[in-house]
Design a protein around this motif. Sequence first.
Motif, PDB file in Angstrom:
ATOM      1  N   ILE A 142       0.856  -1.186   0.000  1.00  0.00           N
ATOM      2  CA  ILE A 142       0.000   0.000   0.000  1.00  0.00           C
ATOM      3  C   ILE A 142       0.890   1.234   0.000  1.00  0.00           C
ATOM      4  CG2 ILE A 142      -1.751   1.306   1.276  1.00  0.00           C
ATOM      5  CD1 ILE A 142      -2.730  -1.293   2.469  1.00  0.00           C
ATOM      6  N   PRO A 143       0.728   2.143  -0.953  1.00  0.00           N
ATOM      7  CA  PRO A 143       1.545   3.374  -0.944  1.00  0.00           C
ATOM      8  C   PRO A 143       1.266   4.218   0.300  1.00  0.00           C
ATOM      9  CG  PRO A 143       0.461   3.053  -3.063  1.00  0.00           C
ATOM     10  CD  PRO A 143      -0.147   2.073  -2.122  1.00  0.00           C
ATOM     11  N   VAL A 144       2.299   4.949   0.729  1.00  0.00           N
ATOM     12  CA  VAL A 144       2.228   5.717   1.963  1.00  0.00           C
ATOM     13  C   VAL A 144       2.559   7.177   1.666  1.00  0.00           C
ATOM     14  CG1 VAL A 144       3.159   6.041   4.287  1.00  0.00           C
ATOM     15  CG2 VAL A 144       2.842   3.732   3.377  1.00  0.00           C
ATOM     16  N   ILE A 145       1.682   8.080   2.101  1.00  0.00           N
ATOM     17  CA  ILE A 145       1.937   9.522   2.101  1.00  0.00           C
ATOM     18  C   ILE A 145       2.105   9.940   3.555  1.00  0.00           C
ATOM     19  CG2 ILE A 145       1.032  11.805   1.517  1.00  0.00           C
ATOM     20  CD1 ILE A 145      -0.624  10.500  -0.683  1.00  0.00           C
ATOM     21  N   ALA A 146       3.167  10.674   3.858  1.00  0.00           N
ATOM     22  CA  ALA A 146       3.462  11.009   5.253  1.00  0.00           C
ATOM     23  C   ALA A 146       3.869  12.466   5.366  1.00  0.00           C
ATOM     24  CB  ALA A 146       4.579  10.114   5.799  1.00  0.00           C
ATOM     25  N   PHE A 147       3.403  13.105   6.458  1.00  0.00           N
ATOM     26  CA  PHE A 147       3.896  14.422   6.845  1.00  0.00           C
ATOM     27  C   PHE A 147       5.184  14.217   7.632  1.00  0.00           C
ATOM     28  CE2 PHE A 147      -0.596  15.238   6.168  1.00  0.00           C
ATOM     29  CZ  PHE A 147      -0.593  16.460   5.520  1.00  0.00           C
ATOM     30  N   CYS A 148       6.284  14.709   7.099  1.00  0.00           N
ATOM     31  CA  CYS A 148       7.597  14.401   7.654  1.00  0.00           C
ATOM     32  C   CYS A 148       8.310  15.667   8.093  1.00  0.00           C
ATOM     33  CB  CYS A 148       8.461  13.667   6.625  1.00  0.00           C
ATOM     34  SG  CYS A 148       7.750  12.121   6.041  1.00  0.00           S
ATOM     35  N   ASN A 149       8.894  15.610   9.282  1.00  0.00           N
ATOM     36  CA  ASN A 149       9.772  16.665   9.760  1.00  0.00           C
ATOM     37  C   ASN A 149      11.186  16.389   9.250  1.00  0.00           C
ATOM     38  OD1 ASN A 149      10.671  18.924  11.133  1.00  0.00           O
ATOM     39  ND2 ASN A 149       9.521  18.434  12.989  1.00  0.00           N
ATOM     40  N   THR A 150      12.120  17.256   9.572  1.00  0.00           N
ATOM     41  CA  THR A 150      13.474  17.090   9.039  1.00  0.00           C
ATOM     42  C   THR A 150      14.183  15.854   9.599  1.00  0.00           C
ATOM     43  OG1 THR A 150      14.305  18.564  10.775  1.00  0.00           O
ATOM     44  CG2 THR A 150      13.747  19.550   8.642  1.00  0.00           C
ATOM     45  N   ASP A 151      13.756  15.374  10.766  1.00  0.00           N
ATOM     46  CA  ASP A 151      14.405  14.207  11.371  1.00  0.00           C
ATOM     47  C   ASP A 151      13.582  12.936  11.223  1.00  0.00           C
ATOM     48  OD1 ASP A 151      12.362  15.013  12.975  1.00  0.00           O
ATOM     49  OD2 ASP A 151      13.448  14.749  14.876  1.00  0.00           O
ATOM     50  N   ALA A 152      12.576  12.929  10.334  1.00  0.00           N
ATOM     51  CA  ALA A 152      11.685  11.778  10.195  1.00  0.00           C
ATOM     52  C   ALA A 152      12.343  10.696   9.346  1.00  0.00           C
ATOM     53  CB  ALA A 152      10.370  12.207   9.567  1.00  0.00           C
ATOM     54  N   PRO A 153      12.195   9.423   9.720  1.00  0.00           N
ATOM     55  CA  PRO A 153      12.698   8.324   8.871  1.00  0.00           C
ATOM     56  C   PRO A 153      11.769   8.113   7.686  1.00  0.00           C
ATOM     57  CG  PRO A 153      11.623   7.435  10.815  1.00  0.00           C
ATOM     58  CD  PRO A 153      11.614   8.928  10.985  1.00  0.00           C
ATOM     59  N   LEU A 154      12.342   7.936   6.509  1.00  0.00           N
ATOM     60  CA  LEU A 154      11.550   7.791   5.282  1.00  0.00           C
ATOM     61  C   LEU A 154      11.493   6.360   4.784  1.00  0.00           C
ATOM     62  CD1 LEU A 154      12.600  10.986   3.272  1.00  0.00           C
ATOM     63  CD2 LEU A 154      10.745  10.669   4.906  1.00  0.00           C
ATOM     64  N   GLU A 155      11.713   5.396   5.656  1.00  0.00           N
ATOM     65  CA  GLU A 155      11.645   3.997   5.246  1.00  0.00           C
ATOM     66  C   GLU A 155      10.187   3.618   4.957  1.00  0.00           C
ATOM     67  OE1 GLU A 155      13.197  -0.387   6.802  1.00  0.00           O
ATOM     68  OE2 GLU A 155      13.233   1.363   8.118  1.00  0.00           O
ATOM     69  N   HIS A 156       9.946   3.043   3.791  1.00  0.00           N
ATOM     70  CA  HIS A 156       8.619   2.622   3.312  1.00  0.00           C
ATOM     71  C   HIS A 156       7.679   3.803   3.114  1.00  0.00           C
ATOM     72  CE1 HIS A 156       9.982  -1.395   4.059  1.00  0.00           C
ATOM     73  NE2 HIS A 156       9.988  -1.242   5.388  1.00  0.00           N
ATOM     74  N   VAL A 157       8.194   5.030   3.013  1.00  0.00           N
ATOM     75  CA  VAL A 157       7.376   6.208   2.721  1.00  0.00           C
ATOM     76  C   VAL A 157       7.547   6.545   1.246  1.00  0.00           C
ATOM     77  CG1 VAL A 157       7.004   8.652   3.186  1.00  0.00           C
ATOM     78  CG2 VAL A 157       7.512   7.098   5.066  1.00  0.00           C
ATOM     79  N   ASP A 158       6.440   6.588   0.520  1.00  0.00           N
ATOM     80  CA  ASP A 158       6.496   6.829  -0.923  1.00  0.00           C
ATOM     81  C   ASP A 158       6.436   8.310  -1.270  1.00  0.00           C
ATOM     82  OD1 ASP A 158       6.241   3.934  -2.093  1.00  0.00           O
ATOM     83  OD2 ASP A 158       4.692   4.060  -0.549  1.00  0.00           O
ATOM     84  N   VAL A 159       5.593   9.070  -0.569  1.00  0.00           N
ATOM     85  CA  VAL A 159       5.478  10.511  -0.801  1.00  0.00           C
ATOM     86  C   VAL A 159       5.666  11.200   0.538  1.00  0.00           C
ATOM     87  CG1 VAL A 159       4.028  12.387  -1.618  1.00  0.00           C
ATOM     88  CG2 VAL A 159       3.900  10.153  -2.729  1.00  0.00           C
ATOM     89  N   ALA A 160       6.749  11.928   0.667  1.00  0.00           N
ATOM     90  CA  ALA A 160       7.048  12.651   1.912  1.00  0.00           C
ATOM     91  C   ALA A 160       6.700  14.115   1.730  1.00  0.00           C
ATOM     92  CB  ALA A 160       8.517  12.488   2.288  1.00  0.00           C
ATOM     93  N   ILE A 161       5.846  14.631   2.609  1.00  0.00           N
ATOM     94  CA  ILE A 161       5.476  16.049   2.594  1.00  0.00           C
ATOM     95  C   ILE A 161       6.278  16.735   3.692  1.00  0.00           C
ATOM     96  CG2 ILE A 161       3.614  17.720   2.828  1.00  0.00           C
ATOM     97  CD1 ILE A 161       1.664  15.534   1.990  1.00  0.00           C
ATOM     98  N   PRO A 162       7.284  17.524   3.347  1.00  0.00           N
ATOM     99  CA  PRO A 162       8.094  18.172   4.401  1.00  0.00           C
ATOM    100  C   PRO A 162       7.315  19.272   5.097  1.00  0.00           C
ATOM    101  CG  PRO A 162       8.774  18.922   2.222  1.00  0.00           C
ATOM    102  CD  PRO A 162       7.740  17.861   1.996  1.00  0.00           C
ATOM    103  N   ILE A 163       7.090  19.087   6.370  1.00  0.00           N
ATOM    104  CA  ILE A 163       6.319  20.048   7.152  1.00  0.00           C
ATOM    105  C   ILE A 163       6.643  19.844   8.624  1.00  0.00           C
ATOM    106  CG2 ILE A 163       4.267  18.647   7.572  1.00  0.00           C
ATOM    107  CD1 ILE A 163       2.577  21.126   6.862  1.00  0.00           C
TER     108      ILE A 163
END
Length: 266
Positions: A142-163
């Motif tokens: 299942i694709p994953v969209i995530a709200f990510c901070n600068t220190d967020a791990p991006l493992e298995h995250v397909d679309v990272a929204i930097p916020i």
Amino acid sequence: MSHVPACLNATEEDLQLLLSAKAHLGAQNVDSHMLPYVFKRRTDGVHLINVGKTWEKLVFAARVIAAIENPEDVCVISSRPAGQRAVLKFGANTGAKAIAGRFTPGNFTNYITRQFKEPRIIVVTDPRADHQAIKEASYVNIPVIAFCNTDAPLEHVDVAIPINNASNHAIGLGYWLLAREVLRLRGTLPRDEAWNVMVDMFFYRDPEEAEKEAAAAAAKAAEGENWEAPAEAAAADAGAISGNWESAEVSDWVGETSAAAVDWAA
């Protein structure tokens, strides 16, 4: 965003909203995969997020969500209290399914569970707090969209929204902008019209602060009622006093007249 139509570009109002909500303030640590989204580092060690990249990823995520025919195939998740109200409002306005609170293990992998779901895409508020949902989504592709901070791990995250997902206002604004863009891409909301849903509806409110505000409003209303009551009582007393004075004066005058008439007759 020169590679997309001009209608998808951010307006000055949108950028001002992002800056007002402090969506550009990152953490003091930075993940190696989040470096392309960092604008610079301040003297106090806080990394600043490129707001232009934030808007590009918001539009990209909205295009991915709008491409799904059935809105119920989208699942928005937030185990943190700061994003629970935002995901519920996002689901209510776009038709997506919202999971606010603890994510029960097996929701995506164990079909025997009562809350079993098979979404086509999921949106998470924090990759760290919602790691269980991301892990299960990776098991079933299942694709994953995530709200990510600068220190967020991006493992298995397909679309990272930097916020800045550490800010309550930034999380609410991010979901509000994402929901508005999804509705615009679906054709439900014209681009030349403002959305009648206020961004405040997506913000997290502390229950204790809400109780304090309600108690203060009740005390203020009671004080106003108490202030009006003495004024009404004073007016009533004044009317009563004036009424007694007139009646007493009239009765005494009549009594004196009758006594004088009797004496004269004698």
